[in-house]
Design an enzyme around this catalytic site. Structure first.
Site, PDB file in Angstrom:
ATOM      1  N   GLY A   1       0.832  -1.195   0.000  1.00 55.45           N
ATOM      2  CA  GLY A   1       0.000   0.000   0.000  1.00 55.45           C
ATOM      3  C   GLY A   1       0.870   1.249   0.000  1.00 55.45           C
TER       4      GLY A   1
ATOM      5  CB  SER B   1      -2.281  -2.710   1.357  1.00 51.90           C
ATOM      6  OG  SER B   1      -1.317  -3.592   1.874  1.00 51.90           O
ATOM      7  CB  ALA B   2      -3.212  -8.207  -0.354  1.00 50.84           C
TER       8      ALA B   2
ATOM      9  CB  THR C   1       9.619 -11.079 -12.054  1.00 45.88           C
ATOM     10  OG1 THR C   1      10.623 -11.025 -13.070  1.00 45.88           O
ATOM     11  CG2 THR C   1       8.828 -12.377 -12.189  1.00 45.88           C
TER      12      THR C   1
ATOM     13  CG  ASN D   1      -3.851   4.770   9.624  1.00 41.61           C
ATOM     14  OD1 ASN D   1      -4.133   5.776   8.978  1.00 41.61           O
ATOM     15  ND2 ASN D   1      -2.748   4.678  10.333  1.00 41.61           N
TER      16      ASN D   1
ATOM     17  CD  GLN E   1      -6.680   0.652   8.200  1.00 44.12           C
ATOM     18  OE1 GLN E   1      -7.593  -0.055   8.641  1.00 44.12           O
ATOM     19  NE2 GLN E   1      -5.415   0.343   8.397  1.00 44.12           N
TER      20      GLN E   1
ATOM     21  CB  CYS F   1       4.701   5.281  18.391  1.00 39.99           C
ATOM     22  SG  CYS F   1       4.424   6.700  19.383  1.00 39.99           S
TER      23      CYS F   1
HETATM   24  C1  PLP Z   1      -1.430  -0.047   6.237  1.00 35.76           C
HETATM   25  C2  PLP Z   1      -1.680   1.238   5.569  1.00 35.76           C
HETATM   26  C3  PLP Z   1      -0.856   1.694   4.532  1.00 35.76           C
HETATM   27  C4  PLP Z   1       0.402   0.971   4.130  1.00 35.76           C
HETATM   28  O1  PLP Z   1       0.164  -0.255   3.489  1.00 35.76           O
HETATM   29  P1  PLP Z   1       1.347  -1.346   3.478  1.00 35.76           P
HETATM   30  O2  PLP Z   1       0.884  -2.368   2.505  1.00 35.76           O
HETATM   31  O3  PLP Z   1       1.462  -1.862   4.860  1.00 35.76           O
HETATM   32  O4  PLP Z   1       2.572  -0.648   3.020  1.00 35.76           O
HETATM   33  C5  PLP Z   1      -1.172   2.887   3.934  1.00 35.76           C
HETATM   34  N1  PLP Z   1      -2.254   3.593   4.298  1.00 35.76           N
HETATM   35  C6  PLP Z   1      -3.074   3.181   5.277  1.00 35.76           C
HETATM   36  C7  PLP Z   1      -4.269   4.005   5.624  1.00 35.76           C
HETATM   37  C8  PLP Z   1      -2.811   1.998   5.954  1.00 35.76           C
HETATM   38  O5  PLP Z   1      -3.621   1.612   6.932  1.00 35.76           O
END
Ligand code: PLP
Length: 394
Positions: free
Chosen positions: A73, A202-203, A240, A154, A182, A328
């Site tokens: 993400g 983000s998976a 890849t 988040n 989120q 944090c």
């Molecule tokens: C977790 C998160 C990300 C980052 O995603 P990752 O795949 O962990 O790098 C970005 N934005 C928000 C709001 C998130 O909660």
């Protein structure tokens, strides 16, 4: 999963659902061809990632050619922001975001500001964490090229009126990105209904694997390539492909969309039960975020006269895994920028706890959590000189 552990940090990450893991498995060991290869083993991988892309596009209401796979993400956010700002800098170097974004967004804007000479406007939020659309209207200038506003926060779970905000930007011809990491898997996200240009996911936030994400890029949006090399992802993000990862992401997204209503109801029930009991049994607490416009599984409380880190450690000793809500970075004692942005004092922000529920949590776990919290908060307050003084004066 460890029997003795109650996991209440689903906004940080989730486990991979067994069905998702099963879907991924053969792509590690059996079907390992490089998707760029022209022999059948390679073509098989290529076909599988294109099916995953189509599945993800279908869930989001996008066209498959508008979905680009990324390594996280964070990467999707970085690409969306730097890629569009840099590609459009001849038009202007003013960009807009908010004070409550994830660090993946804030740091990308910092880079533009410090290294590339951009000017950044940071929109404020109200005490519930909501952006006022009027503020966005006022902030857009003739040289503004990009607006990035997160869908759901988040830390405090607040959900922004993304459709309204995106419309304001688009009316003025400004590209609109939303970090929906989120939101995806928690609410039905559809890029056409939202009318956004760019959207990150983000998976591992919706029971898929870690290290794989995606960026939706509306057809026609001008963007720099993020990684240069091979021709993968239509030459925009070389490297890849993470074949098992994207297959897992597609499987997890489909499961999430198929079960959205039940999942929401389940999380909503747990959150309501938790909020009600805490407010009833523990004095001097403050519920952070909007009461209505929030993610169903997110609850963020600030406990006065309590230190968040101690609270977390003591909860951990009782088997409860939660977050201080301060996101944090280790070693930093600064309270969360989000909690400060909604107007909490440093002292109150420090006593914050973020609970994010998931599919396997139960009402019994909520009750155990409340009992444990009540006990720990009381214990910590007894050790606090501030609390002692406060009690003396009241
Ligand atoms: C977790 C998160 C990300 C980052 O995603 P990752 O795949 O962990 O790098 C970005 N934005 C928000 C709001 C998130 O909660």
């Amino acid at each position: 999963m460890d029997k003795g552990i109650i996991y209440l940090d689903h906004a940080a990450t989730t486990y991979v659902k067994p069905e998702v893991f099963e879907a991924m498995k053969p792509w590690f060991t059996e079907y390992y061809g490089n998707p760029s290869a022209i022999y059948s083993l390679g073509r098989q991988s290529k076909k599988a990632i294109e099916e995953a892309r189509a599945q993800i596009a279908y869930c989001l209401g996008a066209h498959p050619t508008e979905i680009f796979f990324t390594g996280s993400g964070t990467e999707a956010d970085n690409w969306a922001i730097k890629g569009t700002a840099l590609a459009n800098q001849k038009k202007g170097k003013h960009v807009i975001t908010t004070v409550i974004e994830h660090h993946a967004v804030l740091e990308a804007f910092d880079f533009l500001r410090k290294e590339e000479g951009f000017e950044v406007t940071y929109l404020p939020v109200n005490e519930n964490g909501l952006v006022n659309p009027e503020d966005l209207k006022k902030a857009i200038r003739p040289d503004t090229t990009l607006v990035s506003i997160m869908y759901a926060n988040n830390e405090i779970g607040t959900i922004q009126p993304i459709h309204e905000l995106a419309s304001i930007a688009r009316e003025k011809g400004v590209v609109f990105h939303t970090d929906s990491v989120q939101a995806i898997g928690n609410i039905a996200v559809n890029v056409k209904e939202l009318d956004v240009d760019l959207l990150s996911l983000s998976a591992h936030k919706f029971y898929g694997p870690k290290g794989v994400g995606a960026l939706y890029v509306r057809k026609g949006i001008k963007m720099e390539s993020f990684i240069h090399g091979g021709a993968q992802e239509r030459k925009r993000r070389a490297g890849t492909e993470n074949v098992p990862g994207v297959i897992g992401m597609a499987a997890a997204l489909k499961l999430a969309y198929d079960n959205l209503e039940d999942y929401n109801n389940h999380l909503g029930k747990l959150s309501s039960r938790f909020i009600e009991k805490v407010l009833e049994r523990i004095p001097y607490v403050h519920l952070n975020g909007d009461r209505e416009q929030r993610l169903p599984g997110n609850v963020n409380f600030s406990f006065r006269f309590v230190e968040g880190e101690s609270l977390l450690l003591m909860l951990d000793m009782k088997g409860i895994q939660a977050s201080s809500g301060s996101a944090c970075t280790s070693g930093s004692l600064d309270p969360s920028h989000v909690l400060l942005a909604i107007g909490l004092s440093h002292e109150i922000a420090h006593g914050s706890l973020r609970i994010t529920f998931g599919e396997k949590n139960t009402e019994e776990e909520v009750d155990y959590l409340v009992d444990t919290l009540e006990e720990i908060v009381e214990k910590l307050r007894k050790m606090s000189p501030l609390y002692e003084e406060f009690v003396k004066n009241h």
